[in-house]
Design a protein around this motif. Structure first.
Motif, PDB file in Angstrom:
ATOM      1  N   GLU A 150      -3.619   6.773   8.840  1.00 13.10           N
ATOM      2  CA  GLU A 150      -4.324   7.505   9.246  1.00 13.10           C
ATOM      3  C   GLU A 150      -5.664   6.685   7.824  1.00 13.10           C
ATOM      4  O   GLU A 150      -7.136   6.444   8.183  1.00 13.10           O
ATOM      5  N   LEU A 151      -5.021   6.546   6.943  1.00 11.68           N
ATOM      6  CA  LEU A 151      -6.003   6.756   5.619  1.00 11.68           C
ATOM      7  C   LEU A 151      -5.934   5.543   5.363  1.00 11.68           C
ATOM      8  O   LEU A 151      -7.082   5.230   4.961  1.00 11.68           O
ATOM      9  N   ARG A 152      -5.022   4.320   6.150  1.00 12.82           N
ATOM     10  CA  ARG A 152      -5.398   2.952   5.778  1.00 12.82           C
ATOM     11  C   ARG A 152      -6.324   3.059   6.924  1.00 12.82           C
ATOM     12  O   ARG A 152      -7.224   1.989   6.595  1.00 12.82           O
ATOM     13  N   ARG A 153      -6.110   3.113   8.550  1.00 13.22           N
ATOM     14  CA  ARG A 153      -7.635   2.908   8.915  1.00 13.22           C
ATOM     15  C   ARG A 153      -8.012   3.622   8.836  1.00 13.22           C
ATOM     16  O   ARG A 153      -9.583   2.503   9.013  1.00 13.22           O
ATOM     17  N   VAL A 154      -8.786   4.508   8.237  1.00 12.44           N
ATOM     18  CA  VAL A 154     -10.110   4.714   7.756  1.00 12.44           C
ATOM     19  C   VAL A 154     -10.873   4.049   6.463  1.00 12.44           C
ATOM     20  O   VAL A 154     -12.227   3.583   6.655  1.00 12.44           O
ATOM     21  N   VAL A 155      -9.703   3.617   5.007  1.00 11.33           N
ATOM     22  CA  VAL A 155     -10.096   2.761   4.107  1.00 11.33           C
ATOM     23  C   VAL A 155     -10.155   1.175   4.713  1.00 11.33           C
ATOM     24  O   VAL A 155     -11.433   0.731   4.775  1.00 11.33           O
ATOM     25  N   LYS A 156     -10.027   0.771   6.156  1.00 12.09           N
ATOM     26  CA  LYS A 156     -10.048  -0.349   6.636  1.00 12.09           C
ATOM     27  C   LYS A 156     -11.257  -0.160   7.040  1.00 12.09           C
ATOM     28  O   LYS A 156     -11.963  -1.573   6.733  1.00 12.09           O
ATOM     29  N   ALA A 205     -13.385  -7.190  -1.268  1.00 14.54           N
ATOM     30  CA  ALA A 205     -12.739  -7.742  -2.011  1.00 14.54           C
ATOM     31  C   ALA A 205     -11.979  -5.997  -2.751  1.00 14.54           C
ATOM     32  O   ALA A 205     -10.286  -6.378  -2.793  1.00 14.54           O
ATOM     33  N   LEU A 206     -13.039  -5.055  -2.606  1.00 21.12           N
ATOM     34  CA  LEU A 206     -12.242  -3.823  -2.744  1.00 21.12           C
ATOM     35  C   LEU A 206     -11.166  -2.842  -1.565  1.00 21.12           C
ATOM     36  O   LEU A 206     -10.222  -2.919  -1.747  1.00 21.12           O
ATOM     37  N   ALA A 207     -11.536  -3.579   0.246  1.00 22.58           N
ATOM     38  CA  ALA A 207     -11.363  -3.388   1.107  1.00 22.58           C
ATOM     39  C   ALA A 207     -10.073  -3.596   0.718  1.00 22.58           C
ATOM     40  O   ALA A 207      -8.870  -2.407   0.948  1.00 22.58           O
ATOM     41  N   LYS A 208      -9.558  -5.132   0.390  1.00 21.87           N
ATOM     42  CA  LYS A 208      -8.043  -6.101  -0.180  1.00 21.87           C
ATOM     43  C   LYS A 208      -7.291  -4.975  -0.744  1.00 21.87           C
ATOM     44  O   LYS A 208      -6.166  -5.193  -0.448  1.00 21.87           O
ATOM     45  N   SER A 209      -8.153  -4.671  -2.024  1.00 19.23           N
ATOM     46  CA  SER A 209      -7.105  -4.913  -3.123  1.00 19.23           C
ATOM     47  C   SER A 209      -6.558  -2.626  -2.717  1.00 19.23           C
ATOM     48  O   SER A 209      -5.476  -2.672  -2.854  1.00 19.23           O
ATOM     49  N   MET A 210      -7.366  -1.580  -2.099  1.00 16.47           N
ATOM     50  CA  MET A 210      -6.801  -0.380  -1.616  1.00 16.47           C
ATOM     51  C   MET A 210      -5.669  -0.757  -0.299  1.00 16.47           C
ATOM     52  O   MET A 210      -5.167  -0.868  -0.761  1.00 16.47           O
ATOM     53  N   LEU A 211      -5.871  -1.932   0.490  1.00 13.56           N
ATOM     54  CA  LEU A 211      -4.642  -2.117   1.277  1.00 13.56           C
ATOM     55  C   LEU A 211      -3.803  -2.384   0.933  1.00 13.56           C
ATOM     56  O   LEU A 211      -3.173  -1.811   1.337  1.00 13.56           O
ATOM     57  N   ASP A 251      -8.004   7.273  -7.341  1.00 20.23           N
ATOM     58  CA  ASP A 251      -9.035   7.121  -8.105  1.00 20.23           C
ATOM     59  C   ASP A 251     -10.366   5.771  -8.090  1.00 20.23           C
ATOM     60  O   ASP A 251     -10.951   6.404  -8.218  1.00 20.23           O
ATOM     61  N   ALA A 252      -9.354   4.252  -7.203  1.00 17.94           N
ATOM     62  CA  ALA A 252     -10.301   3.303  -6.986  1.00 17.94           C
ATOM     63  C   ALA A 252     -11.697   3.868  -5.900  1.00 17.94           C
ATOM     64  O   ALA A 252     -12.420   3.920  -6.256  1.00 17.94           O
ATOM     65  N   LEU A 253     -11.262   4.311  -5.104  1.00 18.39           N
ATOM     66  CA  LEU A 253     -11.999   4.837  -3.988  1.00 18.39           C
ATOM     67  C   LEU A 253     -13.260   6.128  -4.989  1.00 18.39           C
ATOM     68  O   LEU A 253     -14.723   5.388  -4.623  1.00 18.39           O
ATOM     69  N   ILE A 254     -13.098   7.131  -5.906  1.00 22.41           N
ATOM     70  CA  ILE A 254     -13.825   8.256  -6.450  1.00 22.41           C
ATOM     71  C   ILE A 254     -14.713   7.089  -7.415  1.00 22.41           C
ATOM     72  O   ILE A 254     -16.263   6.489  -7.153  1.00 22.41           O
ATOM     73  N   ALA A 255     -13.907   6.064  -7.762  1.00 21.59           N
ATOM     74  CA  ALA A 255     -15.144   5.111  -9.104  1.00 21.59           C
ATOM     75  C   ALA A 255     -16.158   4.518  -7.710  1.00 21.59           C
ATOM     76  O   ALA A 255     -17.119   4.525  -8.909  1.00 21.59           O
ATOM     77  N   ASN A 256     -15.673   4.572  -6.679  1.00 20.31           N
ATOM     78  CA  ASN A 256     -16.025   3.357  -5.848  1.00 20.31           C
ATOM     79  C   ASN A 256     -17.138   3.891  -5.075  1.00 20.31           C
ATOM     80  O   ASN A 256     -19.332   4.064  -5.427  1.00 20.31           O
ATOM     81  N   LEU A 257     -17.097   4.653  -4.850  1.00 18.31           N
ATOM     82  CA  LEU A 257     -18.329   5.998  -4.291  1.00 18.31           C
ATOM     83  C   LEU A 257     -19.152   6.188  -5.445  1.00 18.31           C
ATOM     84  O   LEU A 257     -20.576   6.771  -5.177  1.00 18.31           O
ATOM     85  N   ARG A 258     -18.382   6.648  -6.753  1.00 18.13           N
ATOM     86  CA  ARG A 258     -19.575   7.179  -7.528  1.00 18.13           C
ATOM     87  C   ARG A 258     -20.718   5.828  -7.788  1.00 18.13           C
ATOM     88  O   ARG A 258     -21.783   5.876  -8.205  1.00 18.13           O
ATOM     89  N   THR A 259     -20.108   4.710  -7.796  1.00 15.27           N
ATOM     90  CA  THR A 259     -21.122   3.880  -7.929  1.00 15.27           C
ATOM     91  C   THR A 259     -22.055   3.451  -6.801  1.00 15.27           C
ATOM     92  O   THR A 259     -23.175   2.968  -7.605  1.00 15.27           O
ATOM     93  N   MET A 260     -21.742   4.030  -6.240  1.00 21.19           N
ATOM     94  CA  MET A 260     -22.126   4.035  -4.680  1.00 21.19           C
ATOM     95  C   MET A 260     -23.838   5.205  -4.692  1.00 21.19           C
ATOM     96  O   MET A 260     -24.991   4.435  -4.280  1.00 21.19           O
ATOM     97  N   LEU A 261     -23.428   5.918  -4.868  1.00 19.89           N
ATOM     98  CA  LEU A 261     -24.286   7.181  -5.037  1.00 19.89           C
ATOM     99  C   LEU A 261     -24.494   7.167  -6.432  1.00 19.89           C
ATOM    100  O   LEU A 261     -26.166   7.843  -6.378  1.00 19.89           O
ATOM    101  N   GLY A 262     -24.381   6.467  -7.600  1.00 17.64           N
ATOM    102  CA  GLY A 262     -25.104   6.155  -8.544  1.00 17.64           C
ATOM    103  C   GLY A 262     -26.494   4.931  -8.409  1.00 17.64           C
ATOM    104  O   GLY A 262     -27.456   5.625  -8.981  1.00 17.64           O
ATOM    105  N   ARG A 263     -26.302   4.141  -7.458  1.00 21.13           N
ATOM    106  CA  ARG A 263     -27.435   3.151  -6.744  1.00 21.13           C
ATOM    107  C   ARG A 263     -28.289   3.476  -6.057  1.00 21.13           C
ATOM    108  O   ARG A 263     -29.000   2.683  -5.609  1.00 21.13           O
TER     109      ARG A 263
END
Length: 337
Positions: A150-156, A205-211, A251-263
């Motif tokens: 489920e997590l892999r599907r959601v991240v993708k 790139a982020l999706a590939k790295s996370m997967l 950690d990587a997902l949190i950092a990316n989400l905070r960046t998106m929210l900050g923008r």
């Protein structure tokens, strides 16, 4: 000679009981058929009188251990952790059906008083305990596999370049084979533009790295062929190593989400980001990391509702007559929220 005559029925029973098929079954279907043949033989021929009480109970417990061992061997041979999710679920269900059939047949023999459970029997000795250990491990593996896939599907779905805020309304439905309702789809479509603006940039790139990281963490588990057979302590250690790797993903997902929210430029953009990344909030760490932004989104929603209510009241007053105001209020109250 008298003893030999007394044991003759037992020898005949043991020679006829069909256990070879249980020990050599090449599939769950064959093992289920062999188990059914064993109980059919017992029901047809009965148990020799000399072989009663604790002895016959010990015999059935030994057969239960053989069935459990063969089932575990089949799961190991099939490398179930490397199977696609549907095939994995099918193998687990086949094993559960086998254990359930054996338990029902055993209970029928207990009801007929052919088989008894001695009061002094330890938990480890009973056939029920043998199957309970295997069932618990199957439940643990199925739960682990479901959460991982489920997590892999959601991240993708969420981080792919093609993803938009519609992901929040559809990603959960994809896991169950159902579609989101019309209201969810409409809300997601309305926020699609804002979600793409706030969530764009480097998503591929982020999706590939996370997967890759998720797959690498899962490989630490799937490379072990004996996940069904290993002791609880070994499994817990393996799971801890997996969670340690998955913490990097969080950690990587949190950092990316905070960046998106900050923008995000305003509350509407924040809301769009939350819609797009909503499916990731199944991870407790991710959900707790963005709580500080939730109050901003709620204030934005409240402000928009107040503004909408003020505009509506103003339009009512501009219509001139009190009768028109009353009729409009009646229509307003009849509207579905």
């Amino acid at each position: 000679q008298q003893l030999q005559q007394q044991c003759q029925p037992l020898f005949k029973f043991m020679r006829g009981v069909p256990l070879d098929d249980v020990l050599t079954a090449a599939s769950f279907g064959a093992l289920q058929a062999a188990t059914a043949a064993f109980f059919a033989f017992v029901n047809e021929h009965g148990v020799p009188l000399i072989y009663q009480g604790a002895q016959i109970t010990a015999f059935f417990n030994a057969v239960a251990r053989d069935v459990s061992a063969r089932a575990q061997a089949l799961l190991r041979e099939q490398r179930i952790m490397l199977m696609p999710l549907r095939a994995f679920a099918a193998a687990v269900e086949q094993c559960r059906a086998l254990l359930a059939d054996f338990a029902r047949a055993r209970d029928r023999l207990v009801a007929k008083k052919v088989l008894t459970i001695p009061r002094d029997a330890t938990a480890e000795d009973t056939s029920a305990a043998v199957f309970a250990r295997l069932s618990r491990r199957l439940d643990v593996l199925a739960h682990f596999r479901q959460l991982h896939d489920e997590l892999r599907r959601v991240v993708k779905a969420v981080l792919s370049p093609q993803a938009s805020s519609t992901t929040a309304a559809t990603v959960a439905a994809e896991g169950t084979g159902e579609e989101g309702d019309g209201q969810q789809q409409a809300q997601a479509q309305a926020a699609q533009t804002e979600g793409q603006e706030a969530g764009g940039g480097g998503g591929g790139a982020l999706a590939k790295s996370m997967l890759e990281e998720i797959d690498s963490a899962y490989e630490q588990v799937s490379k072990h062929e004996d996940v069904v057979l290993m002791a609880d302590e070994e499994w817990e250690a393996l799971l801890a190593a997996y969670e340690k790797r998955m913490a990097r993903v969080d950690d990587a997902l949190i950092a990316n989400l905070r960046t998106m929210l900050g923008r995000a430029r305003d509350g509407e953009a924040l809301f769009a980001v939350f819609m797009r990344y909503n499916a990731l909030f199944c991870r407790p760490r991710i959900k707790s990391a963005v709580q500080e932004y939730q109050s901003q989104v709620m204030e934005c929603v409240k402000a928009n509702m107040d503004s909408l209510q003020a505009r509506y009241r103003a339009s009512l007053l501009e219509q001139g007559s009190a009768a028109n105001v009353i009729r409009s209020l009646q229509v307003y109250r009849s509207l579905t929220p």
